[in-house]
Motif scaffolding. Sequence first.
Motif, PDB file in Angstrom:
ATOM      1  N   ALA A   1       0.822  -1.215   0.000  1.00  0.00           N
ATOM      2  CA  ALA A   1       0.000   0.000   0.000  1.00  0.00           C
ATOM      3  C   ALA A   1       0.857   1.266   0.000  1.00  0.00           C
ATOM      4  O   ALA A   1       0.564   2.231  -0.717  1.00  0.00           O
ATOM      5  N   GLU A   2       1.919   1.290   0.800  1.00  0.00           N
ATOM      6  CA  GLU A   2       2.779   2.484   0.868  1.00  0.00           C
ATOM      7  C   GLU A   2       3.485   2.731  -0.464  1.00  0.00           C
ATOM      8  O   GLU A   2       3.528   3.856  -0.967  1.00  0.00           O
ATOM      9  N   LEU A   3       4.017   1.657  -1.047  1.00  0.00           N
ATOM     10  CA  LEU A   3       4.690   1.786  -2.332  1.00  0.00           C
ATOM     11  C   LEU A   3       3.702   2.195  -3.419  1.00  0.00           C
ATOM     12  O   LEU A   3       3.996   3.057  -4.249  1.00  0.00           O
ATOM     13  N   GLN A   4       2.504   1.614  -3.416  1.00  0.00           N
ATOM     14  CA  GLN A   4       1.496   1.968  -4.412  1.00  0.00           C
ATOM     15  C   GLN A   4       1.108   3.430  -4.295  1.00  0.00           C
ATOM     16  O   GLN A   4       0.923   4.113  -5.301  1.00  0.00           O
ATOM     17  N   SER A   5       1.030   3.947  -3.084  1.00  0.00           N
ATOM     18  CA  SER A   5       0.719   5.357  -2.870  1.00  0.00           C
ATOM     19  C   SER A   5       1.808   6.244  -3.468  1.00  0.00           C
ATOM     20  O   SER A   5       1.522   7.262  -4.106  1.00  0.00           O
ATOM     21  N   MET A   6       3.068   5.848  -3.293  1.00  0.00           N
ATOM     22  CA  MET A   6       4.185   6.609  -3.856  1.00  0.00           C
ATOM     23  C   MET A   6       4.135   6.571  -5.385  1.00  0.00           C
ATOM     24  O   MET A   6       4.353   7.594  -6.053  1.00  0.00           O
ATOM     25  N   ILE A   7       3.841   5.401  -5.938  1.00  0.00           N
ATOM     26  CA  ILE A   7       3.752   5.257  -7.394  1.00  0.00           C
ATOM     27  C   ILE A   7       2.615   6.114  -7.941  1.00  0.00           C
ATOM     28  O   ILE A   7       2.781   6.817  -8.945  1.00  0.00           O
ATOM     29  N   ASP A   8       1.462   6.081  -7.283  1.00  0.00           N
ATOM     30  CA  ASP A   8       0.315   6.872  -7.732  1.00  0.00           C
ATOM     31  C   ASP A   8       0.638   8.360  -7.745  1.00  0.00           C
ATOM     32  O   ASP A   8       0.303   9.074  -8.686  1.00  0.00           O
ATOM     33  N   LYS A   9       1.337   8.838  -6.704  1.00  0.00           N
ATOM     34  CA  LYS A   9       1.712  10.248  -6.630  1.00  0.00           C
ATOM     35  C   LYS A   9       2.664  10.602  -7.785  1.00  0.00           C
ATOM     36  O   LYS A   9       2.486  11.621  -8.454  1.00  0.00           O
TER      37      LYS A   9
END
Length: 169
Positions: A59-67
Amino acid sequence: FFFQAEDGIRDAQESRGLGDVYKRQDISQLKENQHYSSKNGLLVEVERVDVTKNFSPDAELQSMIDKCMQEFTKTMEKTVGFTDVDIDAQFKVIRVEESQFANFVADINRIMTQADTGQQIWEGLENGVSKYPSLEGRFPAVSNISFTFDPSKEPRKRIRPQDLSLIHI
């Protein structure tokens, strides 16, 4: 550990937070749960992890990727140039011959860096044609320069002075 080199793993380095990365490395010969030692004595343990669509994303990595993707998408919406001709950026073209795409990128780099001519450009051109016709990405993308080369000549001796000219626009 982070492993990366143009031609594959050459040495082990501490991770830069990217996990284990193998660039152009055939890892099929590596066996799971096997240990390998690097040149400097570091012990490397291989664990195979197949990432499929069934793999749960972090989830944390996906949030960074989305940003990053939001910023990237916004940046990509900006027009930075235009052309009246088709731009061919196919790998098989830009790796071994002059192309409009590579020339466009070279023009931008030349303008932004205020590059000048000289020995370094000559050496760069010679380096760029030294492995021709290999598809390894050396072929020069130039701006305001016209040159021809003789691939039958020894590498680093393929461009004659009379075969290189500057184009003043």
